[in-house]
Design an enzyme around this catalytic site. Sequence first.
Site, PDB file in Angstrom:
ATOM      1  N   PRO A 150      40.578 -47.297  67.267  1.00  0.00           N
ATOM      2  CA  PRO A 150      41.815 -46.778  66.675  1.00  0.00           C
ATOM      3  C   PRO A 150      42.859 -47.821  66.280  1.00  0.00           C
ATOM      4  O   PRO A 150      43.906 -47.946  66.911  1.00  0.00           O
ATOM      5  CB  PRO A 150      42.341 -45.855  67.774  1.00  0.00           C
ATOM      6  CG  PRO A 150      41.863 -46.492  69.036  1.00  0.00           C
ATOM      7  CD  PRO A 150      40.522 -47.065  68.710  1.00  0.00           C
ATOM      8  N   CYS A 151      42.604 -48.520  65.187  1.00  0.00           N
ATOM      9  CA  CYS A 151      43.579 -49.499  64.707  1.00  0.00           C
ATOM     10  C   CYS A 151      44.873 -48.824  64.245  1.00  0.00           C
ATOM     11  O   CYS A 151      45.904 -49.490  64.133  1.00  0.00           O
ATOM     12  CB  CYS A 151      42.994 -50.402  63.632  1.00  0.00           C
ATOM     13  SG  CYS A 151      42.155 -49.558  62.302  1.00  0.00           S
TER      14      CYS A 151
END
Length: 171
Positions: free
Chosen positions: A138-139
């Site tokens: 989850p950037c």
Amino acid sequence: MIPRLTTSTLPSPVGPLAIATDEQGRLRGVSFGDGLTKAMRREYPRASFLEDETPTAVREGIDAYFAGDMDAFTRIPWTLEDAAADGGFQARVWVALSEVPAGTTITYGEMAKRAGEASAAQAAGVALNRNPIPLVLPCHRVIGADGAMVGFGGGLERKTWLLRHEGAILI
């Protein structure tokens, strides 16, 4: 080993997701548009590709996340094995992403620190930009030091949507 990657497309509330998985059904790539093949060729330059269905565990995990199960990504099998960046700072950033809980945001500086190089915030940003499995790694949970919504390959509108979906507090 030269990976054989299967590509597929899944509908989602943030638009179609292009998916790449390996022969074991492990997630290797996600794209919010048509950049999947380019990203996969960068990380797996000798891979072969075929189009088929998304493996059940990957599809169900992504569907569960969008249905409100914020822990769903932790159950999706993924790997960076044989990726060009495997073992380096980039890969350490990607692995550290998997440990950022839903609804939480961290800064690029904190991400660099978690990846073992506290003074490499800019390099962490480059690694995040090259993340082959955005969404699941989850950037979108990484923000600027001042709390600004910066840098997301899927676009800032998607980043904001995803963080709101997770219940993150946005300034």
